[in-house]
Scaffold this active site. Structure first.
Site, PDB file in Angstrom:
ATOM      1  N   LEU A 335      46.458  16.967 -36.081  1.00  0.00           N
ATOM      2  CA  LEU A 335      47.467  17.711 -36.841  1.00  0.00           C
ATOM      3  C   LEU A 335      48.868  17.244 -36.462  1.00  0.00           C
ATOM      4  O   LEU A 335      49.236  17.258 -35.286  1.00  0.00           O
ATOM      5  CB  LEU A 335      47.355  19.212 -36.551  1.00  0.00           C
ATOM      6  CG  LEU A 335      46.080  19.923 -36.998  1.00  0.00           C
ATOM      7  CD1 LEU A 335      46.126  21.379 -36.563  1.00  0.00           C
ATOM      8  CD2 LEU A 335      45.916  19.839 -38.517  1.00  0.00           C
ATOM      9  N   GLU A 336      49.636  16.818 -37.458  1.00  0.00           N
ATOM     10  CA  GLU A 336      51.059  16.521 -37.264  1.00  0.00           C
ATOM     11  C   GLU A 336      51.810  17.469 -38.193  1.00  0.00           C
ATOM     12  O   GLU A 336      51.810  17.294 -39.405  1.00  0.00           O
ATOM     13  CB  GLU A 336      51.347  15.058 -37.593  1.00  0.00           C
ATOM     14  CG  GLU A 336      52.687  14.573 -37.065  1.00  0.00           C
ATOM     15  CD  GLU A 336      53.828  14.913 -37.994  1.00  0.00           C
ATOM     16  OE1 GLU A 336      54.507  15.938 -37.737  1.00  0.00           O
ATOM     17  OE2 GLU A 336      54.050  14.185 -38.962  1.00  0.00           O
TER      18      GLU A 336
END
Length: 628
Positions: A335-336
């Site tokens: 997840l960014e």
């Protein structure tokens, strides 16, 4: 050339042709040119072989008509798509029951680009199956074959960089300069790293062992996962699509890319280029699939049992939903989720030197940048100078579209482009108004009405001075062309404020004393930090990219990111002629639990006990127990 230098400095070669054969530090004797000719000959043969197998292959794809500056399409006033659903010039002539359409338009001009049929669950499953079939063959390709694909893509991108930048500009409203920095330069860096260092990150890696296993050789093999997915945001349609695709296929996977509905037009073309490159290089283009759908259909991708990894780039709200949905099959997720990146300006910093970089960090891509500078924490002694610098230049920034012609027939020279849409304008104006009510000093801060691009979405470049950490605007990600200037007196206060948000993606520290900068950087909660520069930790693709806290988890980029797209398999084998045997004292059924215990406990003491006397005693007990 590095290989040639290494070869020429090999101890065997040096000892054979040096002035003093017993002194390898003496170096090569110039009286023996045979050494050079031998090394050069081997290098030329190797270089020729490499070029034959990895040299780029040319390919072409159709140039979109809308990529030309001055192209005149159908305007959509204020991009009011719902009111144009019956317009035959916008909508496709054939409607399918239960299917929705995605309308693409230029946010800088409001011109209609394309209307596409959104994928439904059945079509998404079909695309996953096609990628899965292609991957079964692709996983057995060599790194040399994969490098040829990367080399071909790199040459095509460099040769067509202006065209690619214009396509990105048309679909997002950004400027050519922003496209060059954020789309072209970063993607070229990614390709170069994969070509030069990707194999080293994925080839079997030797690992150490211990005394008990001295006769074993241990390795880690990085094997393809199968089919992986990338769900990416709209702010960089070229790089955000190519980056996960390139890493995934280099690791031996098939890949499904789900792009934002905002950039379907450009992403389709960018993905088509990769598919055509694969075809020209002799591989199945079905290995790479593009999914264009609304969020309601995305679970067909996220919850598919055939998807073995998901890379998500987007908001923390959507990221949480993706992570929760992926638990159905325990699919790993990277997840960014964006950031609220601080820039700490230390006392005695040279404002005239660093301010241009700070401005680029804030207003690059009109602030629609996950590692953009959102907070500038400046020492109170420098605050007035920095505010004046920003005010003098920000008020003169020109907004517009590089793809539109002026009334006089010229291409625009603009400093800033459009926002992706107007959905957040009222919310931005509200938090700015609240900050002003709380004592902040505002320059700009409103939607911008362009003089002849009345259908474009523009927001004035903004400065917010005297920002306090308790203000809402200091805590939430604005993702807009807004510079927050926050004065401080003590460095420890600056660090505390920098760490006060839920985000922890990137950061920067600015000052003449690099040791002090590094000391401050070590106290910042973030995944990446640069000293006296902005965002360069992403240009070096050997570094992992990502954050912590509300900015997500996991990494892409660098060896860490590439390996996250593989299954690390531990492999251990015999090193010598010795192999593992079970001594009779441990054979089932046991003759005596007492004797067996003495054997095992003595083995532990011999291997890990303290003192040589204890270890020698353990050896005698081992021998004695083994004889019983």
């Amino acid at each position: 050339m590095d290989a040639l230098i290494d070869f020429m400095n090999h101890p065997f070669l040096i000892s054979s042709f040096s002035r003093d054969p017993d002194d390898v530090s003496a170096g090569l004797d110039p009286k023996y040119p045979l050494t050079l000719f031998l090394a050069l000959g081997i290098w030329l043969v190797y270089d020729r072989w490499q070029k034959m197998h990895t040299s780029p292959l040319p390919f072409d794809i159709n140039v979109p008509e809308a990529s030309h500056p001055g192209w005149e399409g159908l305007p959509i006033p204020n991009a009011n798509l719902e009111s144009h659903l019956t317009n035959p010039e916008i909508m496709a002539p054939v409607a399918l029951p239960g299917r929705r359409y995605i309308t693409c338009f230029d946010p800088a001009t409001g011109l209609h680009l394309q209307t596409v049929l959104a994928d439904d669950e059945e079509l998404i499953e079909s695309k996953i199956s096609r990628a899965k079939r292609a991957q079964r063959r692709w996983r057995h390709t060599t790194f040399t074959q994969r490098r040829r694909v990367m080399s071909s893509l790199l040459k095509w991108l460099v040769d067509n960089q202006e065209l690619c930048a214009r396509v990105a500009c048309r679909d997002t409203g950004k400027t050519l300069l922003d496209a060059s920095f954020g789309e072209i330069l970063t993607t070229c860096s990614k390709l170069e790293w994969l070509i030069n260092r990707g194999e080293a990150a994925l080839k079997p890696e030797k690992r150490g062992t211990n005394m008990m296993m001295f006769y074993k050789r241990s390795e880690v093999h990085y094997e393809p996962l199968g089919v992986v997915a990338g769900i990416v945001s709209w702010n960089y349609p070229l790089h955000n699509s190519w980056s996960p695709i390139l890493a995934s296929i280099f690791a031996g996977n098939g890949v499904i890319l789900k792009c934002s509905e905002n950039v379907v037009w450009s992403t389709s073309w960018f993905v088509e280029a990769i598919q055509e490159c694969l075809r020209v290089c002799g591989h199945d283009p079905e290995l790479v699939q593009l999914v264009c759908c609304y969020p309601e259909q995305a679970n067909a991708l996220i919850q598919s049992p055939d998807i073995k990894h998901i890379t998500f780039i987007g908001s923390d709200t959507v990221g949480r939903k993706v992570a929760m949905a992926a638990t159905k099959h325990l699919t790993p997720v990277t997840l960014e989720l964006g950031g609220k990146d601080p820039a700490i300006v230390l006392p005695k910093a040279d404002i005239n030197k660093i301010a241009p970089l700070l401005m680029r960090g804030v207003y690059q891509n009109m602030g629609q940048n996950c590692i953009g500078i959102e907070r500038i924490l400046v020492h109170s002694s420098l605050y007035d100078d920095l505010f004046d610098y920003f005010e003098e230049r920000v008020t003169r920034m020109r907004l517009g579209s590089v793809m539109a012609m002026t009334p006089e027939g010229y291409i625009n020279t603009v400093d800033g482009g459009a926002m992706i849409n107007a959905d957040r304008f009222r919310g931005l104006e509200k938090v700015l108004h609240d900050a002003e009510e709380a004592g902040a000093q505002i320059v700009g801060g409103k939607e911008y009405s362009h003089v002849y691009l009345e259908n474009g979405y523009y927001f004035s470049p903004t400065i917010v001075g005297n920002v306090d950490e308790t203000m809402e605007i200091a805590q939430q990600e604005v993702f807009a062309p807004i510079a927050l200037l926050m004065p401080y007196d003590k460095i420890e206060d600056a660090v505390r404020v920098a760490n006060s948000t839920k985000y922890a993606l990137g950061a920067s520290v600015w000052g003449p004393d690099q040791d002090l900068c590094l000391k401050v950087a070590k106290n910042l909660e973030c995944g990446m930090v640069s000293l006296n520069d902005f965002g360069v930790f992403y240009i070096n693709q050997d570094l992992p990219f990502g954050g912590s806290k509300g900015s997500g988890y996991g990494r892409f980029g660098g060896p860490e990111g590439l390996r996250s797209l593989t299954n690390p398999k531990s492999v251990i084998m015999d090193r010598f002629w010795i192999s593992t045997t079970v001594p009779p004292v441990l054979h089932y059924p046991l003759k005596s639990i007492g004797t067996s215990w003495v054997f095992v406990s003595s083995l532990v003491e011999f291997l890990y006990g303290y003192g040589w006397r204890a270890r020698i005693g353990a050896v005698f007990r081992l021998i004695k127990a083994a004889r019983k």
